[in-house]
Design an enzyme around this catalytic site. Structure first.
Site, PDB file in Angstrom:
ATOM      1  CB  CYS A   1       0.196  30.517  66.393  1.00  0.00           C
ATOM      2  SG  CYS A   1       0.684  29.396  65.058  1.00  0.00           S
TER       3      CYS A   1
ATOM      4  CE  LYS B   1       1.587  23.014  65.692  1.00  0.00           C
ATOM      5  NZ  LYS B   1       0.404  23.868  65.469  1.00  0.00           N
TER       6      LYS B   1
ATOM      7  CE  LYS C   1       0.421  19.632  63.878  1.00  0.00           C
ATOM      8  NZ  LYS C   1      -0.316  20.871  63.906  1.00  0.00           N
TER       9      LYS C   1
ATOM     10  CB  SER D   1      -0.220  18.251  55.832  1.00  0.00           C
ATOM     11  OG  SER D   1       0.819  19.087  56.315  1.00  0.00           O
TER      12      SER D   1
HETATM   13  C1  PBG Z   1      -1.862  25.386  63.588  1.00  0.00           C
HETATM   14  C2  PBG Z   1      -1.867  24.006  63.050  1.00  0.00           C
HETATM   15  C3  PBG Z   1      -0.955  23.527  62.115  1.00  0.00           C
HETATM   16  C4  PBG Z   1      -1.307  22.194  61.900  1.00  0.00           C
HETATM   17  C5  PBG Z   1      -2.426  21.908  62.679  1.00  0.00           C
HETATM   18  N1  PBG Z   1      -2.746  23.050  63.407  1.00  0.00           N
HETATM   19  C6  PBG Z   1       0.112  24.198  61.358  1.00  0.00           C
HETATM   20  C7  PBG Z   1       1.240  24.876  61.981  1.00  0.00           C
HETATM   21  O1  PBG Z   1       1.491  24.769  63.182  1.00  0.00           O
HETATM   22  O2  PBG Z   1       1.913  25.577  61.253  1.00  0.00           O
HETATM   23  C8  PBG Z   1      -0.565  21.288  60.973  1.00  0.00           C
HETATM   24  C9  PBG Z   1      -1.215  20.053  60.607  1.00  0.00           C
HETATM   25  C10 PBG Z   1      -0.679  19.358  59.425  1.00  0.00           C
HETATM   26  O3  PBG Z   1       0.427  19.620  58.922  1.00  0.00           O
HETATM   27  O4  PBG Z   1      -1.393  18.469  58.959  1.00  0.00           O
HETATM   28  N2  PBG Z   1      -2.980  25.956  63.726  1.00  0.00           N
END
Ligand code: PBG
Length: 326
Positions: A133, A199, A252, A278
């Site tokens: 990221c 997060k 999240k 997801s």
């Molecule tokens: C990172 C981001 C992620 C998700 C949303 N923004 C993935 C991660 O942090 O690896 C995940 C969302 C989901 O699982 O639906 N840009």
């Protein structure tokens, strides 16, 4: 105990109308933010279903605009976009290119539907060749401060394209401050920041990383995303992001972290969002496909639980489907 002395909770559960009258939590169309994946491709008619997210696809911009139009006819008011660039590089330059895929999609969507609330995710992981990221140094460490400027550039380019809400999800320290300053300097004092403040480093992002092609090539995200075992730390993250200028806070994932949603709700008075990620969608869809869960009841119960925990709005891949039930 004599009859009549004990609590008769059933009195108010007797009919649907009575139950509705005393219902404490209500899911509303305006609470739901649908997630979409948009692909940079010469094929204007591109749509590729995502196997681990049944019902969700990667779309070309044209196809996305059409799909969103149909969803808006059903009541969709807001969405969040994730981009798949044609090329990736170590700096994730596709994230902040003026003509990057998300910037193109935002411009087209806002042109077609000015009233639509478009949220953009600020992160480099979908655009970096290494899948992290932020910028990575020679030792494979994700660099915090050198990444901030790129995140700020990403946010400004998204706001220029017409984004209504900027949502940083990268979990670098200080990014809300950097983004707020850059937005203000570029004349976007009116654009709010929805910070993915809390997060977690979650296994439930698995299907997303397949859908967005953003799995890290080496290592994992535990050096920047939160440890799932921690909850006091959520308060520090949330307080820091508010102090830096966040307008809304996000927790999240949602379902495995409902206690955290409640804690953030009770400790801060800004709007709180939760992201039903997801993996949460995939679990429900898989059980539904097997006939093990009733689709409408299980999905509405999961989303109502997230609202009851204190979320004002919910990012969910179920938004389109749920609008048909509300
Ligand atoms: C990172 C981001 C992620 C998700 C949303 N923004 C993935 C991660 O942090 O690896 C995940 C969302 C989901 O699982 O639906 N840009």
């Amino acid at each position: 105990m004599l009859l009549g002395e004990f609590h008769r909770g059933r009195r108010l559960r007797r009919t649907p109308t009575l139950r509705e009258m005393v219902r404490e939590t209500e899911l509303r169309p305006q609470d739901l933010i649908q997630g979409y994946f948009v692909v940079e491709t010469a094929d204007k008619d591109f749509e590729r279903p995502i196997p681990s997210l049944p019902g969700q696809s990667q779309f070309s911009v044209d196809r996305l605009v059409a799909r969103v139009g149909t969803a808006m006819d059903k009541g969709l008011r807001s969405l969040i976009l994730f981009g798949l660039p044609e090329k990736k590089d170590p700096e994730g330059s596709g994230a902040y290119a003026a003509d990057g895929i998300v910037q193109q999609a935002v411009a087209r969507l806002k042109d077609a539907y000015p009233e639509l609330v478009v949220v953009t995710d600020v992160c480099l992981c979908e655009y970096t060749s290494h899948g992290h990221c932020g910028l990575v140094d020679a030792h494979g460490e994700v660099q915090n401060d050198p990444t901030l400027d790129l995140l700020a550039q990403t946010a400004v380019s998204q706001a220029r394209a017409g984004a209504d809400i900027i949502a940083p999800s990268d979990m670098m320290d200080g990014r809300v401050a950097a983004i707020r300053l850059a937005l203000d300097e570029a004349g976007f004092t009116h654009i709010p920041i929805l910070s993915y403040a809390v997060k977690y480093a979650s296994a439930f992002y698995g299907p997303f990383r397949e859908a967005a092609d953003s799995a890290p090539a080496f290592g994992d995200r535990r050096g920047y995303q939160m440890d799932p075992a921690n909850v006091r730390e959520a308060l520090r993250e949330a307080a820091a992001d508010l102090a830096e200028g966040a307008d809304m806070l996000m927790v999240k994932p949602a379902m495995p972290y409902l206690d955290v949603v409640r804690l953030v709700r009770d400790n801060f008075d800004c709007p709180v969002a939760a992201y039903q990620v997801s993996g949460e969608y995939a679990m429900l869809k898989a059980a539904i496909a097997n006939g093990w869960l009733d689709p409408k009841r299980s999905v509405l119960e999961a989303l109502t639980g997230i609202k009851r925990a204190g979320a004002d709005c919910i990012i969910t891949y179920f938004a389109e489907e749920v609008l048909e039930w509300l």
